[in-house]
Design a protein around this motif. Structure first.
Motif, PDB file in Angstrom:
ATOM      1  N   VAL A  54       0.857  -1.195   0.000  1.00  0.00           N
ATOM      2  CA  VAL A  54       0.000   0.000   0.000  1.00  0.00           C
ATOM      3  C   VAL A  54       0.894   1.247   0.000  1.00  0.00           C
ATOM      4  CG1 VAL A  54      -1.758   1.284   1.259  1.00  0.00           C
ATOM      5  CG2 VAL A  54      -1.813  -1.233   1.223  1.00  0.00           C
ATOM      6  N   THR A  55       0.577   2.177  -0.883  1.00  0.00           N
ATOM      7  CA  THR A  55       1.315   3.443  -0.953  1.00  0.00           C
ATOM      8  C   THR A  55       0.320   4.594  -1.071  1.00  0.00           C
ATOM      9  OG1 THR A  55       1.536   3.267  -3.354  1.00  0.00           O
ATOM     10  CG2 THR A  55       3.353   2.414  -2.011  1.00  0.00           C
ATOM     11  N   HIS A  56       0.802   5.820  -0.674  1.00  0.00           N
ATOM     12  CA  HIS A  56       0.006   7.039  -0.852  1.00  0.00           C
ATOM     13  C   HIS A  56       0.193   7.505  -2.281  1.00  0.00           C
ATOM     14  CE1 HIS A  56      -0.146  11.572  -0.650  1.00  0.00           C
ATOM     15  NE2 HIS A  56      -1.405  11.201  -0.461  1.00  0.00           N
ATOM     16  N   GLN A  57      -0.952   7.696  -2.945  1.00  0.00           N
ATOM     17  CA  GLN A  57      -0.865   8.072  -4.352  1.00  0.00           C
ATOM     18  C   GLN A  57      -0.944   9.583  -4.552  1.00  0.00           C
ATOM     19  OE1 GLN A  57      -4.105   7.133  -7.146  1.00  0.00           O
ATOM     20  NE2 GLN A  57      -2.591   5.957  -8.314  1.00  0.00           N
ATOM     21  N   SER A  58      -1.901  10.214  -3.894  1.00  0.00           N
ATOM     22  CA  SER A  58      -2.034  11.671  -4.135  1.00  0.00           C
ATOM     23  C   SER A  58      -3.000  12.273  -3.126  1.00  0.00           C
ATOM     24  CB  SER A  58      -2.554  11.934  -5.557  1.00  0.00           C
ATOM     25  OG  SER A  58      -3.861  11.412  -5.708  1.00  0.00           O
ATOM     26  N   ASP A  59      -2.921  13.623  -3.014  1.00  0.00           N
ATOM     27  CA  ASP A  59      -3.902  14.438  -2.287  1.00  0.00           C
ATOM     28  C   ASP A  59      -4.459  15.472  -3.254  1.00  0.00           C
ATOM     29  OD1 ASP A  59      -3.501  13.101   0.063  1.00  0.00           O
ATOM     30  OD2 ASP A  59      -2.327  14.683   1.037  1.00  0.00           O
ATOM     31  N   ALA A  60      -5.778  15.627  -3.263  1.00  0.00           N
ATOM     32  CA  ALA A  60      -6.419  16.658  -4.100  1.00  0.00           C
ATOM     33  C   ALA A  60      -7.325  17.501  -3.208  1.00  0.00           C
ATOM     34  CB  ALA A  60      -7.210  16.013  -5.228  1.00  0.00           C
ATOM     35  N   THR A  61      -7.185  18.845  -3.318  1.00  0.00           N
ATOM     36  CA  THR A  61      -7.934  19.750  -2.441  1.00  0.00           C
ATOM     37  C   THR A  61      -8.945  20.543  -3.253  1.00  0.00           C
ATOM     38  OG1 THR A  61      -6.018  19.963  -0.983  1.00  0.00           O
ATOM     39  CG2 THR A  61      -7.744  21.650  -0.796  1.00  0.00           C
ATOM     40  N   SER A  62     -10.158  20.625  -2.723  1.00  0.00           N
ATOM     41  CA  SER A  62     -11.194  21.463  -3.328  1.00  0.00           C
ATOM     42  C   SER A  62     -11.772  22.385  -2.238  1.00  0.00           C
ATOM     43  CB  SER A  62     -12.290  20.595  -3.952  1.00  0.00           C
ATOM     44  OG  SER A  62     -12.939  19.819  -2.962  1.00  0.00           O
ATOM     45  N   VAL A  63     -12.144  23.610  -2.616  1.00  0.00           N
ATOM     46  CA  VAL A  63     -12.656  24.601  -1.679  1.00  0.00           C
ATOM     47  C   VAL A  63     -14.034  25.043  -2.146  1.00  0.00           C
ATOM     48  CG1 VAL A  63     -12.289  26.867  -0.623  1.00  0.00           C
ATOM     49  CG2 VAL A  63     -10.323  25.381  -1.128  1.00  0.00           C
ATOM     50  N   LEU A  64     -14.981  24.973  -1.233  1.00  0.00           N
ATOM     51  CA  LEU A  64     -16.322  25.455  -1.515  1.00  0.00           C
ATOM     52  C   LEU A  64     -16.694  26.397  -0.378  1.00  0.00           C
ATOM     53  CD1 LEU A  64     -18.869  25.414  -3.255  1.00  0.00           C
ATOM     54  CD2 LEU A  64     -19.668  23.461  -1.859  1.00  0.00           C
ATOM     55  N   GLY A  65     -16.571  27.710  -0.672  1.00  0.00           N
ATOM     56  CA  GLY A  65     -16.778  28.686   0.373  1.00  0.00           C
ATOM     57  C   GLY A  65     -15.670  28.546   1.394  1.00  0.00           C
ATOM     58  N   CYS A  66     -16.072  28.371   2.645  1.00  0.00           N
ATOM     59  CA  CYS A  66     -15.076  28.169   3.700  1.00  0.00           C
ATOM     60  C   CYS A  66     -14.711  26.704   3.861  1.00  0.00           C
ATOM     61  CB  CYS A  66     -15.636  28.684   5.034  1.00  0.00           C
ATOM     62  SG  CYS A  66     -16.087  30.428   4.992  1.00  0.00           S
ATOM     63  N   GLN A  67     -15.464  25.798   3.207  1.00  0.00           N
ATOM     64  CA  GLN A  67     -15.268  24.361   3.391  1.00  0.00           C
ATOM     65  C   GLN A  67     -14.135  23.881   2.472  1.00  0.00           C
ATOM     66  OE1 GLN A  67     -17.036  22.771   5.674  1.00  0.00           O
ATOM     67  NE2 GLN A  67     -16.161  20.725   5.363  1.00  0.00           N
ATOM     68  N   VAL A  68     -13.141  23.254   3.090  1.00  0.00           N
ATOM     69  CA  VAL A  68     -12.027  22.677   2.334  1.00  0.00           C
ATOM     70  C   VAL A  68     -12.180  21.155   2.403  1.00  0.00           C
ATOM     71  CG1 VAL A  68      -9.540  22.470   2.101  1.00  0.00           C
ATOM     72  CG2 VAL A  68     -10.554  24.625   2.898  1.00  0.00           C
ATOM     73  N   THR A  69     -12.111  20.489   1.247  1.00  0.00           N
ATOM     74  CA  THR A  69     -12.170  19.015   1.180  1.00  0.00           C
ATOM     75  C   THR A  69     -10.883  18.504   0.558  1.00  0.00           C
ATOM     76  OG1 THR A  69     -14.577  19.049   0.952  1.00  0.00           O
ATOM     77  CG2 THR A  69     -13.423  17.019   0.312  1.00  0.00           C
ATOM     78  N   LEU A  70     -10.155  17.716   1.326  1.00  0.00           N
ATOM     79  CA  LEU A  70      -8.923  17.090   0.826  1.00  0.00           C
ATOM     80  C   LEU A  70      -9.243  15.619   0.531  1.00  0.00           C
ATOM     81  CD1 LEU A  70      -5.340  17.492   2.204  1.00  0.00           C
ATOM     82  CD2 LEU A  70      -6.226  15.216   1.711  1.00  0.00           C
ATOM     83  N   THR A  71      -9.101  15.248  -0.718  1.00  0.00           N
ATOM     84  CA  THR A  71      -9.336  13.854  -1.123  1.00  0.00           C
ATOM     85  C   THR A  71      -7.986  13.149  -1.199  1.00  0.00           C
ATOM     86  OG1 THR A  71     -11.307  14.485  -2.386  1.00  0.00           O
ATOM     87  CG2 THR A  71     -10.310  12.336  -2.870  1.00  0.00           C
ATOM     88  N   ARG A  72      -7.782  12.211  -0.264  1.00  0.00           N
ATOM     89  CA  ARG A  72      -6.495  11.505  -0.167  1.00  0.00           C
ATOM     90  C   ARG A  72      -6.653  10.099  -0.779  1.00  0.00           C
ATOM     91  NH1 ARG A  72      -3.503  12.473   5.153  1.00  0.00           N
ATOM     92  NH2 ARG A  72      -2.731  14.198   3.855  1.00  0.00           N
ATOM     93  N   THR A  73      -5.805   9.794  -1.742  1.00  0.00           N
ATOM     94  CA  THR A  73      -5.920   8.523  -2.465  1.00  0.00           C
ATOM     95  C   THR A  73      -4.749   7.610  -2.101  1.00  0.00           C
ATOM     96  OG1 THR A  73      -7.057   9.612  -4.302  1.00  0.00           O
ATOM     97  CG2 THR A  73      -6.093   7.440  -4.725  1.00  0.00           C
ATOM     98  N   TYR A  74      -5.113   6.362  -1.750  1.00  0.00           N
ATOM     99  CA  TYR A  74      -4.125   5.319  -1.518  1.00  0.00           C
ATOM    100  C   TYR A  74      -4.285   4.250  -2.600  1.00  0.00           C
ATOM    101  CZ  TYR A  74      -3.450   7.178   3.224  1.00  0.00           C
ATOM    102  OH  TYR A  74      -3.176   7.965   4.304  1.00  0.00           O
TER     103      TYR A  74
END
Length: 453
Positions: A324-344
């Protein structure tokens, strides 16, 4: 000389061929004077062979027996015995003549001999013959032993028996070859006997035959086909042969891709080996099963975003342990809400990947709440104070109204009718950002007293 000086006696009856019997010779001197230097001779016929005789007789020379008696007084007699063996192949009778002679003058020499005719039975019995024991040459003999009459035992009741090889005959039953070897024994009279020797062997150069086995099978590493039961038979052996099994694994281009070579072997009773092979081609095309950590809410304005941690990921594979390895992090911002999508990603030994994502959310908010608009300063007289306005607060990162607290402070002025009221409304948003709205009410007294007279 005597009127009858010699008598010859043979056994009564018929003498069988090959038997030993004796002639009794009686010499008599009838007088009137002694006989000197008396000698008896017996010229044996060809059918008779000398065995033994009385003392004073010399063994037969050229089948002639000579017996020296010496002097024989007048009126005296003496007996002699000559033992002979009868031949095997005979006429019905055998004639034997003996004679006597002396150095004394004979007045009648014509009666100095006697002839005995003996009835005999010729040999009509065949020899007894015994062949060598049966011989098993095993499988595929390089050569068949040549006939050997010396191995045969032959006995004849009347003399010798000559043994010869009489012929070979061969019969085949399946793989079994049976050679029947005949020997023949013949005696001097032509009587014959035969015997046979059985020589067996297998003529087998064919390897065993195996039950049907698929030559090649394709399988995944987690679902190998079972090893089949394989039997072996041979056209020259009854029943099933013993089968041995073995396998060899040849590596492929990855740990879960390989080829199993299964081999079954058997050898028949004649040593002919045989084998059958099955190839099981194993491949891995199934990706691992991967499960990411549950979603994580970091709240407001986190000081640190957690670093990727593959150890928190669960992954399994039907062919081994995936990496298992960490593949990537992707960040999206909606207003004040930040969502980080972390992919393994989980990858098995053959490079089959599976991915999963973990959602990490938080609020990025440092702005205080905003209030409804009111006048910051109001002037009023002491008898006409303005009502406290209704003030609401809102925040760009919060939904719905925000709780507002109200408070006021009165500061005295130069006279009781002059003072200042400081009205304060306060609110704090969900991220703890505080905000206030202040209204100052300046109260003055400019109305003179009213008198009534």
């Amino acid at each position: 000389g005597p009127a009858r000086p010699l008598w010859e006696f043979a056994p009564a009856g018929t003498v069988p061929a090959g038997q030993t019997f004796s002639y009794d010779l009686v010499v008599h001197n009838a007088g009137p004077s002694a006989a000197e230097n008396v000698v008896v001779t017996d010229s044996l016929p060809p059918e008779l062979s000398f065995v033994s005789s009385s003392s004073g007789c010399t063994p037969a020379v050229s089948n002639m027996v000579s017996c020296v008696i010496g002097n024989l007084a007048a009126g005296a007699s003496t007996s002699l015995t000559v033992t002979v063996r009868l031949a095997c192949c005979l006429a019905p009778t055998v004639t034997n003549t003996a004679s006597v002679a002396s150095s004394t003058l004979e007045t009648n020499p014509n009666n100095n001999s006697d002839t005995e005719i003996t009835d005999v039975a010729t040999d009509r019995l065949p020899p007894s013959i015994t062949c060598p024991a049966p011989l098993d040459l095993g499988c595929n003999p390089a050569e068949i032993p040549a006939p050997n009459p010396a191995l045969v035992t032959a006995v004849d009741s009347c003399g010798r028996a000559l043994v010869t090889h009489h012929g070979d005959s061969t019969a085949t039953l399946g793989c079994q070859v049976i050679l029947t070897r005949t020997y023949r024994a013949v005696d001097d009279c032509g009587n014959a006997s035969t015997c046979t020797q059985s020589i067996t062997y297998k003529q087998d150069t064919t390897p065993p035959v195996f039950s049907a086995v698929p030559a090649t099978l394709f399988a995944s590493c987690g679902n190998l086909p079972p090893v089949p039961t394989v039997t072996a038979t041979d056209g020259c052996d009854p029943g099933l042969l013993a089968v041995t099994y073995g396998s060899v694994t040849n590596a492929g281009n990855c740990a879960a891709a390989y080829t199993i070579v299964r081999t079954w072997s058997a050898t028949d009773a004649c040593g002919n080996p045989g084998s059958v092979t099955q190839n099981v081609v194993v491949t891995d095309t199934t990706a691992p099963v991967i499960t990411c950590p549950p979603p994580m809410d970091l709240g407001c304005n986190p000081a640190v975003i957690p670093a990727p941690n593959p150890a928190l990921v669960t992954a399994s594979d039907n062919c081994g342990t995936p990496v298992v390895t960490h593949q990537s992090d992707a960040t999206s911002v909606l207003g004040c809400q930040v969502t980080l999508t972390r992919t393994y990603v989980a990858t098995d030994s053959c490079g089959n990947p599976s991915t999963c994502t973990q959602l990490i959310t938080y609020k990025q908010d440092t702005t205080p709440p905003s209030f409804t608009a009111i006048s910051s300063t109001v002037f009023a007289s002491c008898d006409s104070l303005p009502a406290v306005p209704t003030v609401t607060a809102s925040d760009n990162c919060d939904t719905g109204p925000i709780a507002v607290t109200f408070g006021s402070v009165t500061t005295p002025g130069s006279c009781p009718g002059n003072y200042t009221i400081t009205r304060t409304w306060s609110a704090t948003d969900a991220c703890g950002n505080p905000g206030t709205r202040v209204q100052t009410v300046i109260v003055t007294d400019t109305t003179a007293p009213f008198f009534s007279c």
